[in-house]
Motif scaffolding. Structure first.
Motif, PDB file in Angstrom:
ATOM      1  N   VAL A  24       0.842  -1.187   0.000  1.00 45.73           N
ATOM      2  CA  VAL A  24       0.000   0.000   0.000  1.00 45.73           C
ATOM      3  C   VAL A  24       0.886   1.250   0.000  1.00 45.73           C
ATOM      4  O   VAL A  24       1.775   1.378   0.845  1.00 45.73           O
ATOM      5  N   ARG A  25       0.664   2.104  -0.969  1.00 46.07           N
ATOM      6  CA  ARG A  25       1.368   3.386  -0.944  1.00 46.07           C
ATOM      7  C   ARG A  25       0.555   4.428  -0.178  1.00 46.07           C
ATOM      8  O   ARG A  25       1.051   5.080   0.712  1.00 46.07           O
ATOM      9  N   THR A  26      -0.723   4.554  -0.549  1.00 48.13           N
ATOM     10  CA  THR A  26      -1.615   5.444   0.206  1.00 48.13           C
ATOM     11  C   THR A  26      -2.999   4.805   0.285  1.00 48.13           C
ATOM     12  O   THR A  26      -3.347   3.926  -0.514  1.00 48.13           O
ATOM     13  N   PHE A  27      -3.740   5.243   1.260  1.00 44.96           N
ATOM     14  CA  PHE A  27      -5.130   4.788   1.426  1.00 44.96           C
ATOM     15  C   PHE A  27      -5.931   6.011   1.821  1.00 44.96           C
ATOM     16  O   PHE A  27      -5.683   6.623   2.862  1.00 44.96           O
ATOM     17  N   ARG A  28      -6.862   6.408   0.961  1.00 46.97           N
ATOM     18  CA  ARG A  28      -7.583   7.634   1.279  1.00 46.97           C
ATOM     19  C   ARG A  28      -9.089   7.405   1.252  1.00 46.97           C
ATOM     20  O   ARG A  28      -9.592   6.524   0.554  1.00 46.97           O
ATOM     21  N   SER A  29      -9.776   8.197   2.051  1.00 44.98           N
ATOM     22  CA  SER A  29     -11.233   8.175   2.143  1.00 44.98           C
ATOM     23  C   SER A  29     -11.760   6.787   2.502  1.00 44.98           C
ATOM     24  O   SER A  29     -12.882   6.433   2.129  1.00 44.98           O
ATOM     25  N   ASN A  30     -10.921   5.972   3.184  1.00 47.35           N
ATOM     26  CA  ASN A  30     -11.348   4.615   3.520  1.00 47.35           C
ATOM     27  C   ASN A  30     -11.815   3.832   2.301  1.00 47.35           C
ATOM     28  O   ASN A  30     -12.628   2.914   2.400  1.00 47.35           O
ATOM     29  N   ARG A  31     -11.323   4.211   1.126  1.00 47.90           N
ATOM     30  CA  ARG A  31     -11.918   3.654  -0.076  1.00 47.90           C
ATOM     31  C   ARG A  31     -10.898   3.369  -1.179  1.00 47.90           C
ATOM     32  O   ARG A  31     -10.991   2.346  -1.856  1.00 47.90           O
ATOM     33  N   PHE A  32      -9.906   4.241  -1.357  1.00 49.98           N
ATOM     34  CA  PHE A  32      -9.005   4.100  -2.495  1.00 49.98           C
ATOM     35  C   PHE A  32      -7.578   3.728  -2.047  1.00 49.98           C
ATOM     36  O   PHE A  32      -6.909   4.500  -1.353  1.00 49.98           O
ATOM     37  N   ILE A  33      -7.159   2.556  -2.466  1.00 53.79           N
ATOM     38  CA  ILE A  33      -5.792   2.124  -2.174  1.00 53.79           C
ATOM     39  C   ILE A  33      -4.950   2.345  -3.425  1.00 53.79           C
ATOM     40  O   ILE A  33      -5.344   1.937  -4.521  1.00 53.79           O
ATOM     41  N   ALA A  34      -3.794   3.004  -3.264  1.00 54.85           N
ATOM     42  CA  ALA A  34      -2.811   3.037  -4.350  1.00 54.85           C
ATOM     43  C   ALA A  34      -1.817   1.920  -4.060  1.00 54.85           C
ATOM     44  O   ALA A  34      -1.095   1.956  -3.066  1.00 54.85           O
ATOM     45  N   LEU A  35      -1.801   0.908  -4.935  1.00 56.66           N
ATOM     46  CA  LEU A  35      -0.995  -0.294  -4.692  1.00 56.66           C
ATOM     47  C   LEU A  35       0.233  -0.329  -5.605  1.00 56.66           C
ATOM     48  O   LEU A  35       0.127  -0.118  -6.822  1.00 56.66           O
ATOM     49  N   SER A  36       1.369  -0.626  -5.019  1.00 58.34           N
ATOM     50  CA  SER A  36       2.610  -0.757  -5.798  1.00 58.34           C
ATOM     51  C   SER A  36       3.151  -2.170  -5.660  1.00 58.34           C
ATOM     52  O   SER A  36       3.125  -2.749  -4.577  1.00 58.34           O
ATOM     53  N   ASP A  37       3.625  -2.735  -6.756  1.00 57.81           N
ATOM     54  CA  ASP A  37       4.369  -3.988  -6.644  1.00 57.81           C
ATOM     55  C   ASP A  37       5.792  -3.836  -7.182  1.00 57.81           C
ATOM     56  O   ASP A  37       6.513  -4.818  -7.366  1.00 57.81           O
ATOM     57  N   GLY A  38       6.186  -2.588  -7.458  1.00 61.70           N
ATOM     58  CA  GLY A  38       7.552  -2.327  -7.896  1.00 61.70           C
ATOM     59  C   GLY A  38       7.822  -2.610  -9.363  1.00 61.70           C
ATOM     60  O   GLY A  38       8.876  -2.251  -9.876  1.00 61.70           O
ATOM     61  N   SER A  39       6.862  -3.233 -10.056  1.00 62.20           N
ATOM     62  CA  SER A  39       7.103  -3.545 -11.471  1.00 62.20           C
ATOM     63  C   SER A  39       7.103  -2.286 -12.330  1.00 62.20           C
ATOM     64  O   SER A  39       7.646  -2.278 -13.429  1.00 62.20           O
ATOM     65  N   THR A  40       6.487  -1.232 -11.829  1.00 63.90           N
ATOM     66  CA  THR A  40       6.410   0.056 -12.517  1.00 63.90           C
ATOM     67  C   THR A  40       6.309   1.148 -11.464  1.00 63.90           C
ATOM     68  O   THR A  40       5.978   0.872 -10.304  1.00 63.90           O
ATOM     69  N   ILE A  41       6.607   2.369 -11.867  1.00 62.55           N
ATOM     70  CA  ILE A  41       6.474   3.464 -10.908  1.00 62.55           C
ATOM     71  C   ILE A  41       5.006   3.766 -10.636  1.00 62.55           C
ATOM     72  O   ILE A  41       4.654   4.358  -9.615  1.00 62.55           O
ATOM     73  N   LYS A  42       4.143   3.325 -11.535  1.00 66.00           N
ATOM     74  CA  LYS A  42       2.717   3.614 -11.359  1.00 66.00           C
ATOM     75  C   LYS A  42       2.082   2.709 -10.313  1.00 66.00           C
ATOM     76  O   LYS A  42       2.503   1.576 -10.126  1.00 66.00           O
ATOM     77  N   THR A  43       1.063   3.229  -9.669  1.00 61.73           N
ATOM     78  CA  THR A  43       0.306   2.406  -8.733  1.00 61.73           C
ATOM     79  C   THR A  43      -1.012   2.021  -9.373  1.00 61.73           C
ATOM     80  O   THR A  43      -1.487   2.664 -10.310  1.00 61.73           O
ATOM     81  N   LEU A  44      -1.571   0.945  -8.860  1.00 61.53           N
ATOM     82  CA  LEU A  44      -2.881   0.495  -9.330  1.00 61.53           C
ATOM     83  C   LEU A  44      -3.904   0.915  -8.290  1.00 61.53           C
ATOM     84  O   LEU A  44      -3.697   0.714  -7.092  1.00 61.53           O
ATOM     85  N   GLN A  45      -4.991   1.496  -8.751  1.00 63.56           N
ATOM     86  CA  GLN A  45      -6.028   1.892  -7.796  1.00 63.56           C
ATOM     87  C   GLN A  45      -6.932   0.713  -7.465  1.00 63.56           C
ATOM     88  O   GLN A  45      -7.468   0.062  -8.363  1.00 63.56           O
ATOM     89  N   LEU A  46      -7.088   0.475  -6.160  1.00 66.60           N
ATOM     90  CA  LEU A  46      -8.032  -0.535  -5.681  1.00 66.60           C
ATOM     91  C   LEU A  46      -9.161   0.198  -4.980  1.00 66.60           C
ATOM     92  O   LEU A  46      -8.915   1.082  -4.163  1.00 66.60           O
ATOM     93  N   VAL A  47     -10.381  -0.159  -5.321  1.00 66.44           N
ATOM     94  CA  VAL A  47     -11.525   0.468  -4.669  1.00 66.44           C
ATOM     95  C   VAL A  47     -12.131  -0.547  -3.715  1.00 66.44           C
ATOM     96  O   VAL A  47     -12.546  -1.627  -4.146  1.00 66.44           O
ATOM     97  N   VAL A  48     -12.136  -0.200  -2.421  1.00 60.19           N
ATOM     98  CA  VAL A  48     -12.707  -1.143  -1.452  1.00 60.19           C
ATOM     99  C   VAL A  48     -14.060  -0.629  -0.964  1.00 60.19           C
ATOM    100  O   VAL A  48     -14.305   0.572  -0.883  1.00 60.19           O
ATOM    101  N   ASP A  49     -14.902  -1.566  -0.693  1.00 65.03           N
ATOM    102  CA  ASP A  49     -16.255  -1.267  -0.238  1.00 65.03           C
ATOM    103  C   ASP A  49     -16.216  -1.243   1.288  1.00 65.03           C
ATOM    104  O   ASP A  49     -16.512  -2.229   1.947  1.00 65.03           O
ATOM    105  N   PHE A  50     -15.848  -0.064   1.843  1.00 67.85           N
ATOM    106  CA  PHE A  50     -15.515  -0.036   3.282  1.00 67.85           C
ATOM    107  C   PHE A  50     -16.692  -0.374   4.162  1.00 67.85           C
ATOM    108  O   PHE A  50     -16.533  -0.818   5.282  1.00 67.85           O
TER     109      PHE A  50
END
Lengths: 474, 474
Positions: A24-50
């Motif tokens: 996890v790079r950041t987690f905001r609004s209890n809803r959006f996770i910016a996920l990194s696996d190091g394969s790229t500088i970009k993060t993938l957005q995960l939307v969780v149903d809090f």
């Protein structure tokens, strides 16, 4: 096997179910996770149903935590990303206590990050640098392989101290407190592991020459060492060096090879590391915001493209001395080392001036024999040698090379002049005795190249775990 | 640029004028030169018109001499080659006195060639080994690159002595005769270059784990060192190691990776080193002529193909112990180390037996915790760890790896049990504290792989300049 975040962002397989693992790079609004696996500088957005997530779990989603998430990949409505995963299954694999984790989503100083080099690869900057470093290394191997060079592993521990490229580290298993002594009271190296005094290599060149005299085209890519007490932003005690060596190449062919090689590997990063370069470019711009406009460097990718697109200027040492002698900073005594006469060794300030003067990478050649190594080919003038240095904008010397002295008698004479024991290097002399030929090569400090390509300013920040005076952590 | 001999023999541009440079292998009938430039094991036939050649020049065409030759490439009437150059212009670049040149066209012993390692790359055998070594190294980089691994340069000089993989070489710049001492009379390492005691690395694994916890997939490929007084045909004091490390991989995924990787790089040599393998195969056959038929090894390329084509047998340590305990050599006490009970460490004789028993490469897994390193993942049985070793026909262990202990408390406990100072490895423990996850990796001694692929029998003959007890020449 599941796709990497790089693959997902590139392939965008919308509508499929994806399982991803990362940090996890950041987690905001209890809803959006910016996920990194190091394969790229970009993060993938995960939307969780809090609302449907257990609160205990929600709390554990913190910066630095390792998670596994599964869900459908959908087009993103939000800004900043094309796709996102709507998570239906989430597991925290490893927590990261926000009170303790040193890498919070804010700016950290380079010095601080050097102290936690074991974690700094998790940051955007060092992730980008390490990925570019990888791509440069790959491009090096790929370039030489396709040109029919053979990769040669020259020895790291060496019994010869002949090249004189710098201070060496001693390698030993002798008891330091009570070392065995000879009758004369000297250290008895015959009792050491290799039955002689040994050091860490400063260069694989002499051994690479042995390879070239058998296989025609070889290159080394391995660690080299300097035990010099240089606490600068340009020096490491342990660094990686690339040393191609080619039989039948003269100095001109050597310059051609070096220029083509440098352009190739830099072009390779432009073509394959776009995201990381873009990030480092804006980072540099941000860094230099406070500087007056004239002191700011040009945009990183423009600088790289400039090297790829332009011919390197080939300038003889003699011509360079003329230019320097008549230069403004010399006349106004602004150089720390004033250039008075032919024969002077060039300092980094002079190299920088020349690059600016020609507004291009510069290849200086035909240096005075006295300021260069014994193995360089003496010119017919008997004053200069067929040496070359390549100077790059911003960092100065990036490549040093030469045509090698192939004449047995001349080489022996030079060794004598330089006070090098012939017996120490009889194996090297043998190549001039049996089937000698014109040959040339050069050395490239890999970290200098990474420094140039990434636009970083301190060489300690382009190698995972830098070794410098007083520092061998991790 | 002129074509290499490899290119000429492959492309056969008949009717063109070619200029070649290389070294004379043989010169017969004052007419036929076999020329090598090291690009391939094959030589190019040059036909000289001796009647029109100056006698002085003719005399200089001797084994080992470097020459330049120009002429038309024509179909060859003779046996043994498709094409040859009819020389119109010939120059001897570097002579080679037949009275002195040690490499005459006859069989030399491996021991003799080790003494002249600076010249041995010019022989068929070592040329072939070095070319295959290159191709293997390239295949390693290419494999990992295409699988999105990042090449990580882990440190060579290390301040930590924690892994306990073997005896280490000390690295220092202290005066051995008069070292600085502390008040207590011990060596004062604070005065040394790194302000602490440092050694040459025995493994990059722990640092590779730091990389994997940031970039997911990394690998190392660099030199490692063992200061062990092992004068065997299987040990070097300095050797190159490949260590991939993958976040989120468990032991099964680790086995899959290792098997796929080994098959890939071996397949690569079968596809790209045909000529060299063919030569080494017949060399081996020749070598083993005097052996009774049952002791001869199978043809080299068949052995390699067998590894590529067959699944590696995965066998738990417990199962292996059962097999060994009930084996003939154990019952008849023919093993040097008899297998009595579960927990015994396996020796090379046992590994060889298992490979023969299964008639396939074998992956042993789930070893007793006590005989393996502290960082390996403890199984639920609390007796075994998720370790694996891959055993190859002829050479025994070629890969050792494991799933790593990802649980902070368990790892700390293990470190305590093994007497490892936590403070020494606090950086390593940090990865288990912040965003820990299942991860795995393995180590492959590169020279073992080259040994296997080339069919050579002594590891000193698959590295250009071997370092062994009492030997650090060149």
């Amino acid at each position: 096997m599941s796709l990497s975040i790089k693959d997902i962002l590139q392939q965008k397989p919308i509508g499929t179910t994806q399982e991803v693992k990362g940090w996890v790079r950041t987690f905001r609004s209890n809803r959006f996770i910016a996920l990194s696996d190091g394969s790229t500088i970009k993060t993938l957005q995960l939307v969780v149903d809090f609302e449907n997530l257990e609160e205990g779990l929600l709390k554990k989603i913190a910066t630095g935590a390792a998670i596994r998430a599964k869900g459908d990949l959908l087009s993103s409505q939000g800004k900043g990303q094309d796709v996102e995963i709507h998570v239906t299954d989430l597991e925290v694999l490893g927590e990261s206590n926000p009170e303790e984790y040193p890498l919070q989503p804010k700016k950290h100083s380079m010095e601080f990050l050097r102290d936690i080099a074991h974690l700094r690869m998790r940051t955007n900057t060092f992730g980008a640098v390490m990925r570019i470093r990888h791509h440069l290394a790959y491009a090096v191997h790929d370039y030489f392989h396709k040109k029919q060079f053979f990769y040669l592993h020259t020895p790291i521990i060496t019994g010869s101290d002949a090249e004189g490229a710098g201070e060496m580290f001693n390698v030993s298993i002798l008891d330091k407190k009570n070392p065995p002594l000879t009758e004369e009271g000297n250290i008895d190296y015959s009792k050491d592991f290799f039955a002689k005094e040994t050091n860490l290599t400063v260069s694989g060149q002499l051994e690479a020459e042995l390879g070239a005299m058998a296989l025609s085209k070889v290159y080394t890519f391995g660690p080299t060492f300097r035990a010099e007490n240089s606490n600068t932003s340009r020096h490491l005690a342990e660094f990686w060096m690339i040393e191609p060596e080619v039989a039948f190449n003269d100095l001109n062919a050597n310059m051609d090879l070096a220029e083509d090689f440098l352009k190739h590997v830099i072009r390779y990063t432009l073509e394959n590391c776009g995201d990381d370069l873009e990030f480092l470019e804006s980072r540099l711009k941000e860094e230099e915001k406070s500087k007056p406009e004239k002191d700011r460097s040009e945009p990183l990718r423009e600088k790289l493209q400039f090297v790829v697109d332009n011919n390197f200027r080939r300038v003889s040492y003699t011509e360079a001395i003329d230019i320097l002698r008549n230069s403004k900073p010399n006349k106004k005594k602004r150089f720390n080392y004033l250039i008075d006469e032919w024969g002077a060794d060039l300092q980094s300030e002079h190299e920088k001036y020349l690059v600016q003067h020609f507004n291009a990478p510069v290849i200086l050649f035909d240096y005075p024999a006295k300021i260069k190594a014994f193995y360089m080919r003496l010119n017919e003038d008997e004053k200069t040698v067929r040496a070359m240095d390549i100077l790059f904008p911003g960092i100065g010397e990036i490549v040093g090379g030469s045509q090698r002295e192939e004449r047995y008698d001349v080489l022996r004479g030079k060794m004598n002049d330089f006070g090098i024991d012939e017996k120490e290097l009889d194996w090297y002399l043998d190549t001039r005795k049996f089937g000698s030929c014109v040959h040339s090569g050069f050395g490239l400090g890999f970290e200098r190249l990474v420094l140039f390509v990434t636009g970083m300013t301190n060489i300690r920040d382009v190698i995972p775990f830098p070794r410098t005076p007083g520092n061998a952590e991790f």
